[in-house]
Design an enzyme around this catalytic site. Structure first.
Site, PDB file in Angstrom:
ATOM      1  N   GLU A  92      64.076 -10.236  40.452  1.00  0.00           N
ATOM      2  CA  GLU A  92      63.910 -10.510  39.075  1.00  0.00           C
ATOM      3  C   GLU A  92      64.248 -12.096  38.810  1.00  0.00           C
ATOM      4  O   GLU A  92      65.147 -12.474  37.970  1.00  0.00           O
ATOM      5  CB  GLU A  92      64.118  -9.948  38.089  1.00  0.00           C
ATOM      6  CG  GLU A  92      63.402  -8.561  38.055  1.00  0.00           C
ATOM      7  CD  GLU A  92      63.422  -7.542  37.096  1.00  0.00           C
ATOM      8  OE1 GLU A  92      64.361  -8.058  35.995  1.00  0.00           O
ATOM      9  OE2 GLU A  92      62.867  -6.548  36.917  1.00  0.00           O
ATOM     10  N   GLU A 123      60.662  -1.548  41.577  1.00  0.00           N
ATOM     11  CA  GLU A 123      61.133  -0.896  40.434  1.00  0.00           C
ATOM     12  C   GLU A 123      60.298  -0.325  39.417  1.00  0.00           C
ATOM     13  O   GLU A 123      59.380  -1.114  39.201  1.00  0.00           O
ATOM     14  CB  GLU A 123      62.338  -1.752  39.803  1.00  0.00           C
ATOM     15  CG  GLU A 123      63.806  -2.014  40.224  1.00  0.00           C
ATOM     16  CD  GLU A 123      64.558  -2.985  39.511  1.00  0.00           C
ATOM     17  OE1 GLU A 123      64.336  -3.074  38.175  1.00  0.00           O
ATOM     18  OE2 GLU A 123      65.573  -3.558  40.210  1.00  0.00           O
TER      19      GLU A 123
END
Ligand code: GBH
Length: 477
Positions: free
Chosen positions: A174, A384
């Protein structure tokens, strides 16, 4: 029967892999043990404990540095195909630079990888999950263009040390969250350069990722035959109303959030998304700046970055509603100064006490479809996805978490069967109740409970772990 399950979209496709994930800072502990260097997350929670919801730090966390064998044993018992964990950059390279290697740190990851492989679990390694070595931060961190070379050298070392055994790599977790650490200061290193710091950091993160990818291409791919990606996340943004302005706002928000990193890599135009270019360039001009705060890529950088992933690593948790608002810059995770959007919660049924976590399964399908449509249907692995709550509302009977996974996975199956998305795998976040950044230990995302009052951090699988155990055994939802 099997055929009915396939037709009903309940049977996972052949070869679909299911895993679970963690990250170094969140689980390892041993923050200064055996030669590990300090990371920016060590620094910030020690210096500014008031930033953490419950004032805790990750000095010990789940102590996976000492108890990793228990983690592997549980992963094995539950039957997961792969385990996504991250390497602490400063455990391997205490100063961040590649010429000083901490052998004991390397040994820890060697042991973990060997233990996984002996138990038939594929390692998926994230090189950098937010815990930059503090020494590199002292050099300016991601605002310094040199960081891309430091990262490339670190990546080369990891491929060299572990690439014979590790076939799945995520360069950066991220990157948008890393970048906002230099923007609205909601993440380490908490530098407030709102409206330009994040764009500069993001630029260098993209180049760093791509340099690592090209090292793999040029020096390791032929012999190691693994697959490399970057892990990108987004919420799904629903338009608040059906107005043309809100529909455009929703699309613009997707571009600002996911397209920020995905367009330069997976797009064909070799730049940030058109909506970012338009809004940020225009605002920069209006402010009288000489140059847009959204950097431009040189032709060499375009070539470097474009296509620098072997599959799309995608992370998703939640959705929101957005509307067009010239004054608006509100986002729950990070704000984009120039996006001109205001945010509101999705009206979901049951929801978590974590403010940002709306349970909106259809937003998952929509996001996957958005990726398919925008980037030419790449192969996707969901690196995720998961559900958390404040710990007093979580527990061994975590039916809310099961409900989340069941409904989200059903929507993922619709994306596969009805929308034709090429989704190849899914990793549940997280294996363990771990250190949830500025939430500290207040929020828990684990499918395995961790008892923080016991010295050995006793691990107990929750009901959701059994949900995965049976899902994996039957390969059917
Ligand atoms: C994941 O990011 C992370 O990769 C993982 O490490 C983490 O444990 C997991 O989320 C659960 O949070 O206080 O409103 O600013 C998902 C995106 C970004 C969501 C940070 C929460 C902070 C919310 N996350 N964000 S806020």
């Amino acid at each position: 029967s099997e055929e009915t399950s396939i037709r009903a979209g309940r049977r996972l496709p052949d070869g679909f892999i299911i895993g679970t994930g963690t990250s170094a800072h969140q689980i390892e502990g041993a923050w200064n043990v055996d030669g590990k260097g300090e990371s920016i997350w060590d620094r910030i929670v020690h210096d500014r404990p008031e930033k953490v919801a419950d004032g805790t730090n990750a000095d010990v966390a789940c102590d996976s540095y000492h108890f990793y064998k228990q983690d592997v044993k549980i992963i094995k018992e539950l039957g997961f195909d792969f385990y996504r964990f991250s390497i602490s950059w400063s455990r391997v390279l205490p100063t961040g630079e590649a010429h000083i290697v901490n052998d004991l740190g390397v040994e820890y990851y060697n042991n973990l990888i060997d233990e996984l492989l002996e138990n038939n679990i594929q390692p998926m390694v994230t090189m950098y999950h937010w815990d930059l070595p503090q020494r590199l931060q002292d050099l300016g961190g991601w605002l310094n263009p040199m960081m891309a070379d430091y990262f490339r050298d670190y990546a080369r070392l990891l491929f060299d040390l572990f690439g014979k055994r590790v076939k799945w790599w995520n360069t950066i977790n991220e990157p948008a969250m890393v970048a906002v650490g230099y923007g609205n200061a909601s993440m380490a290193p908490c530098i407030n350069l709102f409206g330009y710091g994040e764009y500069l950091a993001a630029h260098h993160l993209l180049i760093a990722h791509a340099k690592a990818y090209r090292v793999y291409d040029q020096e390791f791919r032929a012999t190691q035959q693994g697959r490399v990606t970057i892990a990108l996340d987004t919420m799904y943004h629903f338009p608040k109303t059906d107005s043309k302005e809100d529909l455009e706002a929703a699309e613009r928000a997707m571009q600002f959030q996911l397209g920020w990193f995905a367009d330069p890599i997976y797009g064909s135009h070799g730049d940030y998304p058109p909506a970012m270019r338009e809004y940020i360039d225009r605002a920069s001009k209006k402010e009288g700046r000489v140059k847009s705060v959204l950097p431009t890529f040189t032709p060499e950088e375009v070539k470097l970055i474009k296509g620098s992933c072997d599959f799309f690593g995608f992370q998703h948790y939640t959705s929101c509603q957005v509307s067009d608002d010239p004054e608006g810059n509100f986002q729950p995770w990070y704000t984009h100064k120039y996006m001109n959007i205001s945010y509101s919660d999705c009206k979901s049924g049951k929801r978590s006490h974590i403010a940002w976590l709306n349970v909106v399964p259809e937003g998952f399908r929509n996001s996957l479809k958005w990726i398919k449509d925008r980037y030419g249907n790449p192969e996707v692995i969901v690196t995720e996805c998961g559900y958390g709550d404040w710990k007093e509302y979580d527990g061994l009977e975590d039916d809310d978490r099961i409900h989340y996974y069941q409904t989200y996975l059903e929507e993922m199956m619709k994306a596969i069967v009805e929308d034709g998305c090429q989704i190849r795998g899914f990793a549940a976040w997280s294996l363990l109740d771990n250190y949830e950044w500025f939430e500290g230990l207040r929020s828990t995302f684990g499918i395995v409970h961790v008892d923080y009052s016991s010295p050995e951090r006793k691990r107990t699988p929750k009901k959701s772990a059994k949900f995965f155990q049976s899902l994996i055994a039957r390969r059917t939802l």
